[in-house]
Design an enzyme around this catalytic site. Structure first.
Site, PDB file in Angstrom:
ATOM      1  N   ASP A 149       0.759  -1.198  -0.107  1.00 51.41           N
ATOM      2  CA  ASP A 149      -0.168   0.099  -0.080  1.00 51.41           C
ATOM      3  C   ASP A 149       1.018   1.077   0.071  1.00 51.41           C
ATOM      4  O   ASP A 149       2.228   1.151   0.373  1.00 51.41           O
ATOM      5  CB  ASP A 149      -0.855  -0.005   1.333  1.00 51.41           C
ATOM      6  CG  ASP A 149      -2.126   0.600   1.059  1.00 51.41           C
ATOM      7  OD1 ASP A 149      -2.239   1.379   0.087  1.00 51.41           O
ATOM      8  OD2 ASP A 149      -3.121   0.287   1.797  1.00 51.41           O
ATOM      9  N   ASP A 163     -10.980   1.900  -2.998  1.00 49.65           N
ATOM     10  CA  ASP A 163     -11.604   1.570  -1.693  1.00 49.65           C
ATOM     11  C   ASP A 163     -13.055   1.376  -1.584  1.00 49.65           C
ATOM     12  O   ASP A 163     -13.672   1.011  -0.683  1.00 49.65           O
ATOM     13  CB  ASP A 163     -11.012   2.541  -0.557  1.00 49.65           C
ATOM     14  CG  ASP A 163      -9.596   2.082  -0.115  1.00 49.65           C
ATOM     15  OD1 ASP A 163      -9.081   0.942  -0.341  1.00 49.65           O
ATOM     16  OD2 ASP A 163      -8.937   3.007   0.445  1.00 49.65           O
TER      17      ASP A 163
HETATM   18  C1  GLA Z   1      -5.747   1.862   2.090  1.00 47.89           C
HETATM   19  C2  GLA Z   1      -6.147   0.652   1.247  1.00 47.89           C
HETATM   20  C3  GLA Z   1      -7.406  -0.230   1.804  1.00 47.89           C
HETATM   21  C4  GLA Z   1      -6.512  -0.560   3.283  1.00 47.89           C
HETATM   22  C5  GLA Z   1      -6.085   0.795   4.369  1.00 47.89           C
HETATM   23  C6  GLA Z   1      -5.424   0.065   5.460  1.00 47.89           C
HETATM   24  O1  GLA Z   1      -6.522   2.941   2.071  1.00 47.89           O
HETATM   25  O2  GLA Z   1      -6.779   1.134   0.187  1.00 47.89           O
HETATM   26  O3  GLA Z   1      -7.573  -1.198   1.413  1.00 47.89           O
HETATM   27  O4  GLA Z   1      -5.524  -1.454   3.247  1.00 47.89           O
HETATM   28  O5  GLA Z   1      -5.352   1.286   3.420  1.00 47.89           O
HETATM   29  O6  GLA Z   1      -4.852   1.254   5.999  1.00 47.89           O
END
Ligand code: GLA
Length: 730
Positions: free
Chosen positions: A478, A548
């Site tokens: 990420d 997300d």
């Molecule tokens: C990002 C990712 C999510 C999750 C969060 C965790 O927003 O897109 O899927 O992994 O971080 O903090």
């Protein structure tokens, strides 16, 4: 032959499948673009350059040099010598001046294509062989040698271009702008399509008519960004999904970029794509070489659909290296939306135990397992297990999960550092920063200075220790914030504007080490959802978390926009709970599964809290993925409709390369009062073949009828309903 040179006219012809890109060296050594478009048999197209039309011609024979420079279709235009249009190349010379003048010096042609130093790039593959032309241009004044690396793919209408700049002079030169590709069109009657967005609503297509002046998208955020994707298409005004000429451009790069189209005084259009040049200045010492990333161009006479399919083939065959590119991906369950930070080993084990009973194959432990992280305000950089949450360490949890017959995956955010971390306390200088300025906080974190090898070494050794400590099959990588105050405490003043690019080179270096040391690891990229969904990332990971926003209807839009340039096999897509956590909408469980089916497919929910009804549907959904996943991963995508054009419904289909079967997905966004069935026309089938739908094998229908007459969609009751069909060739 994909590349030919015609000595008599000093013409280069690059031919990709049925598309030509022709360049010519003219008097005085300028390299001009003669033509790009549908293949033609003629080797001499030099009349297209209008060199005999005064006054826009070279300076010999009383011709006016200035007007020539400002109108000639340059293959690689530079600044300061009479071309006032947007340049692809800009420098600051040792004497402080900014002009450059590139002229032909030599060339070579060879089969295949080279890898790029430290950068992702397409490679030659069996399915689509290629040839490369390297043309060396030189700026005599500074001694700079600019090599254009131009590749044509034999079986795809696709070209790539990258640029190497070597300082053959005796003093340092600063590079201000080294774009990767320029294309010149003798028309302005075109539309430009780009993908804009924001967090949770990435890659929304926008189509605008070109106008005089410059139209421009870019990212200066350090990532390719949610806001604009490093993709743009230019198409004739009447081009649609299935017909009309389209050129698609994409940059194989994950950092700052720009893509622009300029309509000029003579109604021509210059298109340029490359690394972002705002805030970029690279010091090139004598003898050094700078390599700019690769750009790809694809050509389609079959509208946007044809463009997308060529991009999908190019990325799948010639860019994605992972052994998973066509391989079935394990059906995973990710705990992010299930628990957020609030989990421990027992909670995860319970999810795994229940999930395994339903056929789910992998548990992915998301953010919150390391340091003392209980929310997003600490511990990034401290990649050791929080034993309060996971007593006995990672190995104990992984063994428990494996005991249920499942594999295990884990989340990292390797590029970041929390102010509240041991790493920051011992190395505050390791964050990207400008000495003396306040560091802007975002998501309670800073960005690590990955331009420094000692920082990369520290992060990588921590990741490696974790991966070696347990049986880990998957990593979600990420990147949850953008870069501000781009500066490095390790670089001198005259190299501070190199930080953004050096940072991305550092990211690539880390990812390269990871995929080299763990060749069977399934790597999924992510950046606050889909903020770094670009071809550069696909070189390292076969899939990228798309957004997300996991709401089914929102995902139809996001996945539609994403599919303009990227294959569905790369789109991370999970089934989550309702009301959806981002938009509060409730959609049927089956529709959520059908949307994920057009991506990598997985779950992102607490299966222990699901209703019995939903739970009992999961094995059937997984069976669908097992049955159709191969078609989605390796077939051709045909978009039947666009939810942006008609928000009431959405339809798409995947057709096997040999046209032996097709999966059709139909989504009814809104229920329709007092209407008859909706008719949709299928695409991409063999018109001469006979097909049947799997549920009614006795009823055969020709491919021609399926495509020309269509099928009726009936029996859907309510909003957000969906249905899938499987057509099989008899
Ligand atoms: C990002 C990712 C999510 C999750 C969060 C965790 O927003 O897109 O899927 O992994 O971080 O903090």
């Amino acid at each position: 032959m994909a590349v030919e040179y015609f000595e008599d006219t000093r013409t280069f012809r690059l031919r990709s499948k049925d598309t030509d890109w022709v360049m010519q060296v003219v008097d005085e050594g300028y390299l001009l673009q003669v033509y790009c478009g549908a293949a033609v048999p003629d080797s001499d197209l030099s009349w297209l350059l209008r060199l005999d039309e005064p006054p826009f011609v070279p300076s010999v024979n009383m011709r006016d040099k200035g007007t020539f420079m400002d109108s000639a279709p340059f293959v690689y235009p530079c600044a300061g010598t009479g071309d006032y249009r947007e340049p692809a190349f800009e420098i600051v010379a040792p004497d402080g001046t900014t002009a450059s003048d590139l002229r032909y010096s030599s060339h070579r042609i060879y089969s295949g294509k080279p890898a790029l130093d430290g950068l992702p790039a397409t490679f030659a593959a069996e399915e689509s062989g290629c040839e490369t032309l390297e043309i060396v241009l030189e700026d005599k004044f500074t001694g700079l040698e600019v090599t254009l690396v131009c590749t044509a793919f034999e079986k795809l209408s696709a070209f790539t271009r990258s640029v190497r700049v070597k300082n053959c002079g005796i003093q340092p030169v600063f590079l201000k702008n080294v774009s990767s590709m320029c294309a010149e069109f003798d028309s302005s009657d075109m539309d430009m399509i780009t993908l804009w967005g924001s967090w949770a609503r990435e890659r929304i297509p926008e189509r605008c008519r070109l106008h005089h002046g410059v139209q421009y998208i870019s990212s200066g955020r350090g990532t390719s960004s949610h806001q604009y994707n490093p993709f743009a298409a230019l198409c004739v005004r009447n081009a649609d999904e299935d017909s009309g000429e389209v050129w698609g451009f994409s940059l194989v790069y994950s950092g700052n970029f720009k893509a622009l189209a300029e309509v000029t005084q003579h109604d021509c259009t210059r298109f340029i794509i490359g690394m972002g040049s705002d805030g970029f200045l690279w010091k090139l010492e004598p003898g050094e070489t700078f390599t700019a990333p690769e750009a790809a161009a694809v050509h389609s006479l079959e509208g946007l659909g044809g463009m997308s399919r060529t991009f999908h083939d190019l990325w799948r065959q010639n860019l994605i290296r992972s052994p998973y590119k066509f391989r079935e991906r394990p059906v995973l369950i990710n705990n992010w939306e299930a628990t957020y930070f609030n989990f421990d080993a027992d909670k995860l084990a319970n999810i795994a135990s229940e999930a395994s009973e339903l056929g789910i194959e992998m548990l992915v432990m998301d953010d919150g397992w390391f340091g003392h992280r209980e929310s997003d305000n600490s511990s990034l950089g401290d990649w050791f297990v929080n034993e309060k949450k996971l007593p006995g360490g990672l190995g104990a949890l992984v063994e428990r999960v494996k005991g249920y017959g499942m594999r295990f995956g884990i989340w990292f955010e390797p590029e970041m550092i929390s102010p509240d971390s041991d790493l920051f306390r011992s190395h505050p200088d390791w964050a990207i920063q400008i000495k003396g300025r306040e560091m802007t906080m975002s998501r309670e974190q800073y960005v690590l200075d990955l331009s420094r090898s000692e920082v990369r070494e520290c992060v990588y050794s921590q990741i490696k220790r974790i991966l070696d400590s347990a049986d880990i099959a998957y990593v979600k990588w990420d990147c949850n914030r953008q870069i501000t105050e781009a500066g490095s405490l390790a670089l001198p003043a005259d190299r501070q504007q190199e930080v953004m690019h050096r940072y991305i080179l550092g990211v690539y270096d880390l990812m390269e080490r990871l995929v080299t040391d763990y060749p069977d690891l399934l790597l999924e990229n992510c950046s606050g959802g889909g903020g770094r969904f670009d071809p550069g990332m696909l070189y390292y990971s076969p899939q990228i978390w798309c957004s997300d926003d996991t709401d089914a209807l929102e995902r139809l839009k996001i996945q539609y926009g994403t599919s303009l340039c990227y294959p569905c096999s790369a789109m991370g897509a999970h089934v989550s709970v309702c009301p959806n956590h981002t938009v509060g909408r409730t959609t049927p469980f089956s529709t959520r599964a059908n949307v994920s089916l057009a991506g990598t497919f997985g779950y992102e929910l607490d299966v222990t809290k699901l209703s019995e009804e939903d739970k009992s549907a999961i094995p059937g959904q997984i069976a669908l993925y097992k049955k159709y996943g191969r078609l989605v991963r390796s077939g051709d995508l045909f978009r039947i409709s666009s939810i942006f054009d008609d928000p009431e419904y959405h339809a798409l289909m995947f057709v096997a390369k040999d046209k032996s079967e097709a999966l059709v997905e139909y989504f009814q966004v809104l229920g329709r009062p007092n209407r008859r069935s909706r008719r949709i026309k299928l695409k991409g089938l063999d018109p001469d073949a006979v097909y049947f739908e799997e549920k009614a094998p006795e009823k055969t229908i020709s491919g021609a009828a399926l495509m020309n007459c269509g099928i009726n969609i009936c029996g859907l009751w309510g909003d957000c309903q969906s249905v899938i069909f499987h057509y099989i060739k008899k």
